[in-house]
Motif scaffolding. Structure first.
Motif, PDB file in Angstrom:
ATOM      1  N   LEU A  29       0.845  -1.193   0.000  1.00 56.99           N
ATOM      2  CA  LEU A  29       0.000   0.000   0.000  1.00 56.99           C
ATOM      3  C   LEU A  29       0.883   1.246   0.000  1.00 56.99           C
ATOM      4  N   TRP A  30       1.900   1.242   0.853  1.00 58.75           N
ATOM      5  CA  TRP A  30       2.816   2.374   0.960  1.00 58.75           C
ATOM      6  C   TRP A  30       3.577   2.600  -0.358  1.00 58.75           C
ATOM      7  N   LEU A  31       4.075   1.525  -0.971  1.00 57.55           N
ATOM      8  CA  LEU A  31       4.799   1.663  -2.238  1.00 57.55           C
ATOM      9  C   LEU A  31       3.893   2.161  -3.357  1.00 57.55           C
ATOM     10  N   LEU A  32       2.673   1.639  -3.417  1.00 54.82           N
ATOM     11  CA  LEU A  32       1.756   2.033  -4.487  1.00 54.82           C
ATOM     12  C   LEU A  32       1.234   3.453  -4.305  1.00 54.82           C
ATOM     13  N   PRO A  39       4.788  -5.573 -11.259  1.00 60.24           N
ATOM     14  CA  PRO A  39       5.098  -6.588 -10.248  1.00 60.24           C
ATOM     15  C   PRO A  39       6.602  -6.794 -10.018  1.00 60.24           C
ATOM     16  N   ALA A  40       7.381  -6.800 -11.082  1.00 59.00           N
ATOM     17  CA  ALA A  40       8.826  -7.009 -10.928  1.00 59.00           C
ATOM     18  C   ALA A  40       9.461  -5.882 -10.117  1.00 59.00           C
ATOM     19  N   GLU A  41       8.986  -4.654 -10.311  1.00 59.26           N
ATOM     20  CA  GLU A  41       9.488  -3.518  -9.529  1.00 59.26           C
ATOM     21  C   GLU A  41       9.204  -3.723  -8.047  1.00 59.26           C
ATOM     22  N   LEU A  42       7.990  -4.159  -7.757  1.00 58.53           N
ATOM     23  CA  LEU A  42       7.606  -4.375  -6.365  1.00 58.53           C
ATOM     24  C   LEU A  42       8.468  -5.457  -5.727  1.00 58.53           C
ATOM     25  N   THR A  79       1.782  -5.726 -17.018  1.00 61.50           N
ATOM     26  CA  THR A  79       0.765  -5.525 -15.987  1.00 61.50           C
ATOM     27  C   THR A  79       1.263  -4.442 -15.040  1.00 61.50           C
ATOM     28  N   VAL A  80       0.370  -3.524 -14.695  1.00 65.56           N
ATOM     29  CA  VAL A  80       0.709  -2.432 -13.791  1.00 65.56           C
ATOM     30  C   VAL A  80      -0.365  -2.358 -12.710  1.00 65.56           C
ATOM     31  N   TYR A  81       0.093  -2.184 -11.470  1.00 66.62           N
ATOM     32  CA  TYR A  81      -0.823  -2.058 -10.336  1.00 66.62           C
ATOM     33  C   TYR A  81      -0.776  -0.631  -9.802  1.00 66.62           C
TER      34      TYR A  81
END
Length: 118
Positions: A29-32, A39-42, A79-81
């Motif tokens: 939540l904090w990162l987004l 997903p790979a970044e996360l 895919t992007v979140y």
């Protein structure tokens, strides 16, 4: 995916905690909050988080209306979140709790330092 009880008589705090329950959800939540992420970044930003656990957490957050999943029709698939407005609202609601947690950690550190000095 975990199944959570949908009980309208449950305490509001309990209902909120059920949505952020788990090791990674508050961190995600904090990162987004800073903007959309792939997903790979996360995974790169969160050492110890496996792809499987990331996928499960993001899917649960999507089901709970906190995260939006955008799939682009390109090769390779992309895919992007990102946070939904509801997810942003939760992040804002958690900010005072985060502040309280940091104050608690400072207090614990002070107490430990005092004990060590004795």
């Amino acid at each position: 995916m975990t199944r959570r009880r949908q009980d309208p008589n449950v305490c509001g705090v309990t209902a909120a905690i059920a949505v952020i329950d788990g090791k990674w959800k508050t961190t995600l939540l904090w990162l987004l909050e800073s903007g959309p992420h792939r997903p790979a970044e996360l995974c790169r930003r969160l050492p110890g988080l496996t792809e499987k656990v990331l996928t499960e957490a993001l899917r649960e957050m999507e089901t709970d209306g906190l995260v939006h999943r955008e799939v682009y029709d390109v090769l390779p698939p992309k895919t992007v979140y990102s946070l939904t407005p509801f997810g942003r609202e939760l992040a804002e609601a958690l900010a005072p709790l985060s502040d309280w947690g940091h104050r608690r950690l400072e207090k614990l550190a002070e107490t430990q330092a005092t004990r060590s000095a004795s």
